[in-house]
Design an enzyme around this catalytic site. Structure first.
Site, PDB file in Angstrom:
ATOM      1  N   LYS A  86      58.193  55.171  67.727  1.00 10.89           N
ATOM      2  CA  LYS A  86      57.206  54.000  67.991  1.00 10.89           C
ATOM      3  C   LYS A  86      56.707  54.273  69.360  1.00 10.89           C
ATOM      4  O   LYS A  86      57.289  54.274  70.318  1.00 10.89           O
ATOM      5  CB  LYS A  86      57.805  52.564  67.936  1.00 10.89           C
ATOM      6  CG  LYS A  86      56.908  51.526  67.581  1.00 10.89           C
ATOM      7  CD  LYS A  86      56.031  51.650  66.132  1.00 10.89           C
ATOM      8  CE  LYS A  86      55.565  50.392  65.852  1.00 10.89           C
ATOM      9  NZ  LYS A  86      55.057  50.550  64.291  1.00 10.89           N
TER      10      LYS A  86
ATOM     11  N   HIS B  47      37.940  66.203  95.711  1.00 11.60           N
ATOM     12  CA  HIS B  47      36.843  66.856  96.754  1.00 11.60           C
ATOM     13  C   HIS B  47      35.939  65.549  97.495  1.00 11.60           C
ATOM     14  O   HIS B  47      35.355  64.941  96.648  1.00 11.60           O
ATOM     15  CB  HIS B  47      36.241  67.945  96.174  1.00 11.60           C
ATOM     16  CG  HIS B  47      36.948  68.865  95.504  1.00 11.60           C
ATOM     17  ND1 HIS B  47      37.899  69.834  96.204  1.00 11.60           N
ATOM     18  CD2 HIS B  47      37.251  69.251  94.218  1.00 11.60           C
ATOM     19  CE1 HIS B  47      38.639  70.722  95.654  1.00 11.60           C
ATOM     20  NE2 HIS B  47      38.132  70.586  94.261  1.00 11.60           N
TER      21      HIS B  47
ATOM     22  N   THR C   9      60.028  53.020  62.145  1.00 15.12           N
ATOM     23  CA  THR C   9      59.389  52.608  63.630  1.00 15.12           C
ATOM     24  C   THR C   9      59.157  51.295  63.895  1.00 15.12           C
ATOM     25  O   THR C   9      59.260  50.670  65.062  1.00 15.12           O
ATOM     26  CB  THR C   9      58.128  53.371  63.958  1.00 15.12           C
ATOM     27  OG1 THR C   9      57.045  52.965  63.163  1.00 15.12           O
ATOM     28  CG2 THR C   9      58.327  54.936  63.718  1.00 15.12           C
TER      29      THR C   9
END
Length: 286
Positions: free
Chosen positions: A12, A240, A57
């Protein structure tokens, strides 16, 4: 040629859990995102659809909530260990349980008022098998920036190189880091804060000639300061910052005005480890 079932697991994912601890007039708040994955003798469900060894689950989700009530919720490592050991102990067909936790921090504003902290997410991955236990803590999205004390020059140049060398640049990154514990009996809160302080301290105090150098400095400082840790894996995107050309306006740009780049970006990854540390019991960096 035979075709066979390879390694597999199921569980799950992303059970959202908010636990309020009502301690007198002052309440506590814990905010977790919990994922459970089980592996073991599960071939039958793949091969024939026989679910006799499959723990639903939905049951895993319910266990998360029941344990939050019955046992309370403190440090994510402790809660993940509790869950993982439960599944391995109670499910004979399960050889290994992996519990991952994202922990979202809230800063206290009053006895029962909080403000969500948004600077990083604390992470935990616990893997419990019948042979071993492994605890990996970490962070994701920790944004750090030095406005100077960073250079980048002397690099390889070929016909496609256009990047100018720099002796004074902004160094910025968003740290994802995972560190593996040598055992499972640590003071989790102290260990986490100590690792975080060591990483940020190394970033601040390293004069950097490359982001790779900074990565090694950060990892080394963590392992030097935290003897309970075996190794640390760092992922450092190079955020950057480009100087804006102000010459069309008759202005000089003395490293003061920048464009914050989005993508593409450099990505620096590396693992720093103790040479005498026992190897990981699972692919902890995944």
């Amino acid at each position: 040629m035979a075709i066979v079932l390879g390694p597999n697991r199921y569980g799950k994912a992303e059970t959202r859990l908010v636990r309020v601890h009502r301690d007198g007039e002052t309440y506590g708040l814990v905010d977790f995102n919990v994922s459970v994955a089980l592996s073991g003798d599960l071939a039958a469900t793949h091969q024939t659809g026989d679910n006799s060894g499959v723990l639903p689950t939905d049951t895993m989700k319910n266990t998360v909530y029941a344990f939050a009530k019955q046992h309370g919720v403190g440090e994510p490592e402790a809660f993940a260990l509790l869950l993982a050991r439960h599944f391995v102990k109670t499910q004979g067909q399960v050889d290994s349980a992996k519990v991952s936790v994202e922990s979202y921090a809230w800063d206290r504003l009053g006895p029962h008022s909080f403000q969500k902290r948004g600077d990083y997410t604390r992470t935990t991955v616990v893997t419990v098998s019948r042979e071993a236990t492994q605890v990996v803590s970490g962070i994701s999205g920790l944004v750090l920036l030095n406005t100077t004390a960073s250079e980048f020059h002397g690099f390889v140049k070929d016909r496609y190189t256009t990047l100018p060398e720099s002796t004074d640049r902004i160094l910025a990154t968003a740290v994802d880091a995972k560190w593996r514990h040598l055992g499972d009996a640590a003071d989790w809160a102290t260990s986490f804060q100590g690792a975080l302080d060591a990483m940020t301290g190394a970033f601040v105090n390293t004069y950097s000639y490359s982001l790779q150098q900074t990565l090694l400095s950060m990892g080394t400082m963590v392992l030097t300061n935290r003897p309970e840790l075996a190794e640390i894996r760092l992922t450092l995107p190079n955020k950057h910052h480009y100087l804006v050309d102000l010459s069309p306006f008759g202005l000089e740009n003395d490293n003061e005005v920048f464009i914050a780049g989005d993508r593409p970006y450099g990505l620096i990854e590396g693992t720093v480890t103790r040479d005498d540390a026992a190897p990981a019991s699972a692919e902890w960096y995944l």
